[in-house]
Design a protein around this motif. Structure first.
Motif, PDB file in Angstrom:
ATOM      1  N   CYS A   5       0.835  -1.197   0.000  1.00 12.42           N
ATOM      2  CA  CYS A   5       0.000   0.000   0.000  1.00 12.42           C
ATOM      3  C   CYS A   5       0.875   1.255   0.000  1.00 12.42           C
ATOM      4  CB  CYS A   5      -0.923  -0.024   1.219  1.00 12.42           C
ATOM      5  SG  CYS A   5      -2.287   1.141   1.112  1.00 12.42           S
ATOM      6  N   LEU A  46      -6.041   5.538  -0.607  1.00  9.68           N
ATOM      7  CA  LEU A  46      -4.913   4.655  -0.313  1.00  9.68           C
ATOM      8  C   LEU A  46      -4.300   4.955   1.051  1.00  9.68           C
ATOM      9  CD1 LEU A  46      -3.125   4.553  -3.807  1.00  9.68           C
ATOM     10  CD2 LEU A  46      -4.282   2.658  -2.648  1.00  9.68           C
ATOM     11  N   ARG A  50      -4.244   2.398   4.038  1.00  5.85           N
ATOM     12  CA  ARG A  50      -2.967   2.029   4.649  1.00  5.85           C
ATOM     13  C   ARG A  50      -3.052   2.137   6.173  1.00  5.85           C
ATOM     14  NH1 ARG A  50       1.348   3.155   8.090  1.00  5.85           N
ATOM     15  NH2 ARG A  50       3.296   2.423   7.171  1.00  5.85           N
TER      16      ARG A  50
END
Length: 535
Positions: A5, A46, A50
């Motif tokens: 990630c 993202l 994460r």
């Protein structure tokens, strides 16, 4: 997943900076978003993903390490409890506790660090592949630096860490033994006034443990510091090299964003790998210890003999039983003994002749070398001379793993053992604490509490191994009368001559054989009349 990630975030940041500068990426993909807003939204998603994965992975790691530690602890304790009794008594109790607690925990940490190390290496490899894709020169520089760091670790760190770990384990074991000695010998140490001798022993071992622990913690930090600063210098060199190659300030800004996100993850990872390697090498000694202990438990596991129920009217039948701790002269030889329901049998003989060994065989603690024992082991209670008490309440010591009983049942057992009056006089009654191994009670009170514990179990057969040795004659007489009136069969090991009068039959153990005597004709100076030599 967290590492991949991070790689995706780095790529998204790189693309976002290019679009903000109005420049298309060098490599066009049909699935890549073309608008700045879309790329920004993807980057935000993202980053949030994460963070969520980081929390989930941390939670999973903590849960898994605790589960593994518990599993190793239970396997060790079960193995020790199933170990052959002769081997078990040769072991040091403090060492067994240390293995079950400390070594098991460190072994669990070892496996956790192996998983972390593997994950870190995979992430670094993936990010290195991204560097190769972006800049082969940068990737070559990174590989060279990593090789140099690995060589330094192997030459100057690894062997010192292993030696420090071995020394720490040896010092910890000795410290554990010395602490057990000083705590269990409190009366003698205070009487003789030699506290300084024992404190000096403790100080010496503690200093050795501290010195080894210092090396174990400090050496990985050297590697970590070199990795941290080396990685920063490496990425600065990469940026300079990329700038000299591309010569475009706008391209450099995008590359800086890409390298910044990667370095934010890679620098801690490189440092983490060096620390993990050091911890793996230091904790491997505990994995070896746990593995050795489990193998020892398996190797010396007691072979449980098949259980045979006694014939009607008997609580135990011993037929041609022989026993020895090691190969050589047996302690017991061809012993035969029949215990009837409600019968009291007295067994005496010199110390070390095998009286306790015979009781251990009947109780199932030890296994006979030859012969057969027929007894209902679910209906046996065993009271040794040295009563072991839990550091808990009187109630907990009476129950000792039994389901909860009513107060009346507990008090009846205490009454049979001549302890009900003492317990009733305590402010907390059954909830009174007994202290560490009954330190708050006298020797006679501990023995009577052990007798009450056995009586509460409702056993048909009571095995008493000098279980009244700390009692005065009157309390002993009343307790034995109570046991006789209860209808339980009793096998009583004793050195007291007057106690033999309570037995329906009296046996002397001599030379590994049982010799039956007439209790009414035995006195201190008279020779026993041999009725039967079952040998």
């Amino acid at each position: 997943m967290v590492g991949f990630c991070d790689l995706a975030v780095a790529a998204a940041m790189y693309l976002l900076f290019l679009l903000l500068q109005g420049r298309p990426p060098v490599h066009q993909f049909w699935w890549a978003p073309k608008k700045t807003l879309y790329v920004a939204e993807i980057t935000v998603i993202l980053v949030l993903l994460r963070a969520l994965m980081d929390l989930l992975s941390t939670r999973s790691i903590i849960h898994q390490i605790q589960k593994l530690c518990t599993d190793l602890l239970l396997r060790l304790t079960q193995g020790y409890n199933e170990m052959h009794w002769g081997r078990f008594v040769e072991s040091n109790r403090s060492e067994l506790s240390n293995h079950a607690l400390y070594s098991a925990r460190e072994a669990a940490e070892f496996y956790h660090r192996c998983i972390e190390f593997t994950a870190a290496v995979i992430i670094v490899a993936a990010m290195t592949a991204a560097l190769v894709y972006q800049s082969p020169i940068a990737a070559c520089g990174f590989a060279f630096a990593l090789s140099a760091f690995y060589g330094f670790h192997q030459l100057f760190i690894r062997n010192r860490l292993q030696l420090a770990a071995e020394n720490r384990e040896i010092s910890l074991r000795m410290l554990q033994k010395n602490l057990a000695d000083i705590f269990s010998s409190g009366k003698e140490i205070r009487t003789y006034g030699n506290q300084a001798f024992f404190h000096n022993r403790i100080r010496g071992q503690a200093e050795q443990v501290a010195a080894s622990s210092f090396r174990i913690k400090f050496l990985p930090q050297i590697a970590s510091s070199i990795a941290d600063q080396g990685a920063v210098l490496l990425f600065l060199c990469i940026i300079v090299a990329v700038q000299l190659r591309h010569g475009d300030a706008r391209q450099l800004l995008s590359l800086l964003a890409f390298y910044f996100v990667l370095s934010r993850r890679m620098i801690p990872l490189i440092s983490q790998i060096s620390v993990i390697v050091g911890h793996i090498e230091s904790s491997y000694e505990n994995v070896r210890i746990v593995d050795t202990e489990l193998n020892e438990c398996h190797k010396y596991r007691a072979c449980v003999s098949p259980v045979r129920q006694p014939d009607s009217g008997f609580v135990a039948q011993i037929k041609d039983v022989s026993f020895s701790f090691r190969k050589g002269t047996p302690i017991l030889r061809n012993v035969n003994l029949l215990l009837r329901e409600g019968e009291t049998v007295v067994l005496h003989g010199p110390s070390g002749i095998g009286k306790s060994s015979l009781l251990n065989l009947i109780a199932g603690v030890s296994q006979p070398a030859t012969g057969m024992i027929q007894v209902d082991r679910t209906s046996i209670a065993y009271v040794p001379q040295e009563i072991v008490l839990l550091d808990d309440s009187i109630r907990s010591n009476l129950l000792f793993g039994l389901p909860d009983k009513s107060k009346d049942e507990l008090m009846r057992a205490l009454s049979t053992a001549q302890l009900a009056g003492f317990v009733a006089a305590q402010p907390l009654g059954l909830e009174t604490s007994v202290g560490d191994n009954g330190a708050l009670f006298s020797g006679g009170q501990r023995q009577r509490l052990g007798l009450a514990r056995a009586i509460l179990r409702g056993a048909k057969l009571l095995l008493l191994d000098e279980a009244t040795s700390a009692l005065d004659a009157e309390n002993e007489r009343q307790i034995l009368d109570n046991l006789s009136a209860s209808g339980n069969a009793v096998l009583l090991v004793t050195h007291r001559v007057h106690t033999r009068a309570f037995g329906h039959r009296v046996f002397k153990l001599q030379g590994g054989c049982l010799i039956e005597e007439f209790p009414q004709l035995i006195s201190d100076n008279e020779q026993p009349i041999i009725a039967d030599i079952e040998c």
